[in-house]
Design a protein around this motif. Structure first.
Motif, PDB file in Angstrom:
ATOM      1  N   HIS A   4      -0.554  -4.542  -6.744  1.00 33.82           N
ATOM      2  CA  HIS A   4      -0.111  -3.277  -7.340  1.00 33.82           C
ATOM      3  C   HIS A   4      -1.051  -2.902  -8.484  1.00 33.82           C
ATOM      4  CE1 HIS A   4       2.505  -1.195 -10.437  1.00 33.82           C
ATOM      5  NE2 HIS A   4       2.562  -0.358  -9.417  1.00 33.82           N
ATOM      6  N   HIS A   5      -1.525  -1.665  -8.481  1.00 32.00           N
ATOM      7  CA  HIS A   5      -2.428  -1.125  -9.494  1.00 32.00           C
ATOM      8  C   HIS A   5      -3.630  -2.053  -9.687  1.00 32.00           C
ATOM      9  CE1 HIS A   5       0.182   2.175 -11.559  1.00 32.00           C
ATOM     10  NE2 HIS A   5       0.238   2.244 -10.244  1.00 32.00           N
ATOM     11  N   SER A   6      -3.763  -2.719 -10.824  1.00 30.10           N
ATOM     12  CA  SER A   6      -4.906  -3.623 -11.040  1.00 30.10           C
ATOM     13  C   SER A   6      -4.912  -4.733 -10.010  1.00 30.10           C
ATOM     14  CB  SER A   6      -4.851  -4.218 -12.450  1.00 30.10           C
ATOM     15  OG  SER A   6      -4.859  -3.199 -13.423  1.00 30.10           O
ATOM     16  N   GLY A   7      -3.741  -5.167  -9.596  1.00 32.70           N
ATOM     17  CA  GLY A   7      -3.642  -6.197  -8.560  1.00 32.70           C
ATOM     18  C   GLY A   7      -4.156  -5.720  -7.221  1.00 32.70           C
ATOM     19  N   ALA A   8      -4.131  -4.402  -6.982  1.00 32.46           N
ATOM     20  CA  ALA A   8      -4.672  -3.856  -5.743  1.00 32.46           C
ATOM     21  C   ALA A   8      -6.186  -4.021  -5.699  1.00 32.46           C
ATOM     22  CB  ALA A   8      -4.286  -2.384  -5.587  1.00 32.46           C
ATOM     23  N   TYR A  18     -13.431 -13.101   0.986  1.00 30.75           N
ATOM     24  CA  TYR A  18     -12.945 -14.199   1.812  1.00 30.75           C
ATOM     25  C   TYR A  18     -12.278 -13.667   3.086  1.00 30.75           C
ATOM     26  CZ  TYR A  18     -13.744 -16.485  -2.628  1.00 30.75           C
ATOM     27  OH  TYR A  18     -14.326 -16.943  -3.783  1.00 30.75           O
ATOM     28  N   PRO A  19     -13.050 -13.015   3.941  1.00 31.27           N
ATOM     29  CA  PRO A  19     -12.453 -12.373   5.121  1.00 31.27           C
ATOM     30  C   PRO A  19     -11.773 -13.352   6.076  1.00 31.27           C
ATOM     31  CG  PRO A  19     -14.848 -12.369   5.263  1.00 31.27           C
ATOM     32  CD  PRO A  19     -14.498 -12.844   3.887  1.00 31.27           C
ATOM     33  N   ASP A  20     -12.205 -14.588   6.109  1.00 29.31           N
ATOM     34  CA  ASP A  20     -11.571 -15.567   6.994  1.00 29.31           C
ATOM     35  C   ASP A  20     -10.253 -16.095   6.432  1.00 29.31           C
ATOM     36  OD1 ASP A  20     -13.696 -15.310   8.743  1.00 29.31           O
ATOM     37  OD2 ASP A  20     -14.801 -16.989   7.862  1.00 29.31           O
ATOM     38  N   PHE A  21     -10.005 -15.825   5.173  1.00 29.20           N
ATOM     39  CA  PHE A  21      -8.817 -16.341   4.497  1.00 29.20           C
ATOM     40  C   PHE A  21      -7.685 -15.311   4.448  1.00 29.20           C
ATOM     41  CE2 PHE A  21      -6.472 -17.094   0.471  1.00 29.20           C
ATOM     42  CZ  PHE A  21      -5.976 -18.360   0.752  1.00 29.20           C
ATOM     43  N   VAL A  22      -8.028 -14.018   4.452  1.00 29.03           N
ATOM     44  CA  VAL A  22      -7.041 -12.961   4.255  1.00 29.03           C
ATOM     45  C   VAL A  22      -6.763 -12.255   5.574  1.00 29.03           C
ATOM     46  CG1 VAL A  22      -6.495 -10.846   2.990  1.00 29.03           C
ATOM     47  CG2 VAL A  22      -7.802 -12.661   1.870  1.00 29.03           C
ATOM     48  N   ALA A  23      -5.499 -12.265   5.999  1.00 30.35           N
ATOM     49  CA  ALA A  23      -5.113 -11.648   7.272  1.00 30.35           C
ATOM     50  C   ALA A  23      -4.872 -10.147   7.136  1.00 30.35           C
ATOM     51  CB  ALA A  23      -3.862 -12.332   7.818  1.00 30.35           C
ATOM     52  N   SER A  24      -4.375  -9.702   5.978  1.00 31.62           N
ATOM     53  CA  SER A  24      -4.131  -8.277   5.748  1.00 31.62           C
ATOM     54  C   SER A  24      -3.916  -8.065   4.255  1.00 31.62           C
ATOM     55  CB  SER A  24      -2.907  -7.789   6.521  1.00 31.62           C
ATOM     56  OG  SER A  24      -1.728  -8.380   6.019  1.00 31.62           O
ATOM     57  N   ILE A  25      -4.052  -6.811   3.836  1.00 32.43           N
ATOM     58  CA  ILE A  25      -3.757  -6.471   2.454  1.00 32.43           C
ATOM     59  C   ILE A  25      -2.859  -5.241   2.404  1.00 32.43           C
ATOM     60  CG2 ILE A  25      -5.803  -7.527   1.420  1.00 32.43           C
ATOM     61  CD1 ILE A  25      -7.055  -4.732   1.215  1.00 32.43           C
ATOM     62  N   CYS A  26      -2.052  -5.188   1.363  1.00 33.07           N
ATOM     63  CA  CYS A  26      -1.204  -4.035   1.078  1.00 33.07           C
ATOM     64  C   CYS A  26      -1.481  -3.650  -0.368  1.00 33.07           C
ATOM     65  CB  CYS A  26       0.267  -4.377   1.277  1.00 33.07           C
ATOM     66  SG  CYS A  26       1.360  -3.002   0.877  1.00 33.07           S
ATOM     67  N   LEU A  27      -1.987  -2.434  -0.553  1.00 28.21           N
ATOM     68  CA  LEU A  27      -2.339  -1.950  -1.877  1.00 28.21           C
ATOM     69  C   LEU A  27      -1.304  -0.923  -2.318  1.00 28.21           C
ATOM     70  CD1 LEU A  27      -6.144  -1.434  -1.174  1.00 28.21           C
ATOM     71  CD2 LEU A  27      -4.958  -3.532  -1.858  1.00 28.21           C
ATOM     72  N   VAL A  28      -0.557  -1.248  -3.349  1.00 30.93           N
ATOM     73  CA  VAL A  28       0.485  -0.365  -3.870  1.00 30.93           C
ATOM     74  C   VAL A  28      -0.081   0.322  -5.114  1.00 30.93           C
ATOM     75  CG1 VAL A  28       2.835  -0.200  -4.741  1.00 30.93           C
ATOM     76  CG2 VAL A  28       2.262  -1.944  -3.020  1.00 30.93           C
ATOM     77  N   GLY A  29      -0.231   1.641  -5.033  1.00 31.84           N
ATOM     78  CA  GLY A  29      -0.902   2.362  -6.106  1.00 31.84           C
ATOM     79  C   GLY A  29      -2.349   1.919  -6.177  1.00 31.84           C
ATOM     80  N   PRO A  30      -3.102   2.133  -5.078  1.00 30.84           N
ATOM     81  CA  PRO A  30      -4.471   1.619  -5.021  1.00 30.84           C
ATOM     82  C   PRO A  30      -5.396   2.272  -6.052  1.00 30.84           C
ATOM     83  CG  PRO A  30      -4.041   3.040  -3.133  1.00 30.84           C
ATOM     84  CD  PRO A  30      -2.746   2.890  -3.871  1.00 30.84           C
ATOM     85  N   THR A  31      -6.152   1.438  -6.724  1.00 26.26           N
ATOM     86  CA  THR A  31      -7.108   1.896  -7.732  1.00 26.26           C
ATOM     87  C   THR A  31      -8.499   1.959  -7.123  1.00 26.26           C
ATOM     88  OG1 THR A  31      -6.524  -0.290  -8.573  1.00 26.26           O
ATOM     89  CG2 THR A  31      -6.389   1.490 -10.098  1.00 26.26           C
ATOM     90  N   MET A 118       0.044   2.188  -0.167  1.00 22.26           N
ATOM     91  CA  MET A 118       1.299   2.837  -0.540  1.00 22.26           C
ATOM     92  C   MET A 118       1.129   3.445  -1.917  1.00 22.26           C
ATOM     93  SD  MET A 118       4.127  -0.077   0.257  1.00 22.26           S
ATOM     94  CE  MET A 118       4.316  -0.854   1.841  1.00 22.26           C
ATOM     95  N   CYS A 119       1.806   4.563  -2.130  1.00 20.52           N
ATOM     96  CA  CYS A 119       1.778   5.156  -3.464  1.00 20.52           C
ATOM     97  C   CYS A 119       2.958   6.099  -3.614  1.00 20.52           C
ATOM     98  CB  CYS A 119       0.469   5.916  -3.684  1.00 20.52           C
ATOM     99  SG  CYS A 119       0.094   6.242  -5.421  1.00 20.52           S
TER     100      CYS A 119
END
Length: 170
Positions: A4-8, A18-31, A118-119
């Protein structure tokens, strides 16, 4: 990863690095902004607004700031955020400085896994949401509620859309 925000920004960077480590991302309030947009946001949000002062007026400034930022009417949430903002008056600029210095567009474009964004329409980042969607039309984009506090104020909306997204990509 959900951020979320900075976490996005952090979620995007971890996924890109690390593309082999992360299956998907969800950015809430993408910066995700270009350099000019980041500079404009830095101009608005980088100045410390609640440096401690002996008369305690910084406490009320923090309380009022949260009211303007869409905290809503939940006094427990407002209290928690006020305490967090008061405690982090210096750290806030450290994370914001890192966000505004980062080439978030390039990083976002380097992400290889499925993306959900998401936003809320009353989030300070809503003005950039169409741009973020346009950069990656394949990303699943949804409007949620909650102002700048979506993870607290629209838990059900986030959960509903995120779970559906995860089912679709499995």
């Amino acid at each position: 990863i959900m951020g979320h925000h900075s976490g996005a920004v952090l979620a995007s960077e971890i996924a890109a690095l690390y593309p082999d480590f992360v299956a998907s991302i969800c950015l809430v309030g993408p910066t995700v902004m270009n350099a000019e947009e980041r500079a404009a946001m830095k101009e608005i949000f980088f100045k410390p607004f609640n440096e401690p002062v002996k008369d305690g007026s910084h406490l009320l400034k923090t309380w009022e700031y949260l009211g303007k930022m869409g905290i809503g009417g939940d006094l427990e949430l407002w209290q928690r955020e006020a305490v967090d903002h008061i405690r982090a008056w210096k750290g806030r600029n450290l994370i914001y400085g890192a966000v505004w210095a980062q080439d978030a567009e390039r990083i976002y474009m380097d992400v290889k896994c499925p993306i959900m964004i998401m936003c809320a329409s009353d989030d300070v980042l809503w003005n950039y949401f169409e741009h973020v969607k346009g950069l990656r039309p394949e990303a699943k984009a949804v409007e949620i509620g909650g102002g700048n506090f979506e993870p607290d104020r629209d838990v059900e909306g986030i959960d509903k859309h995120w779970m559906k997204f995860l089912e679709e990509i499995e």
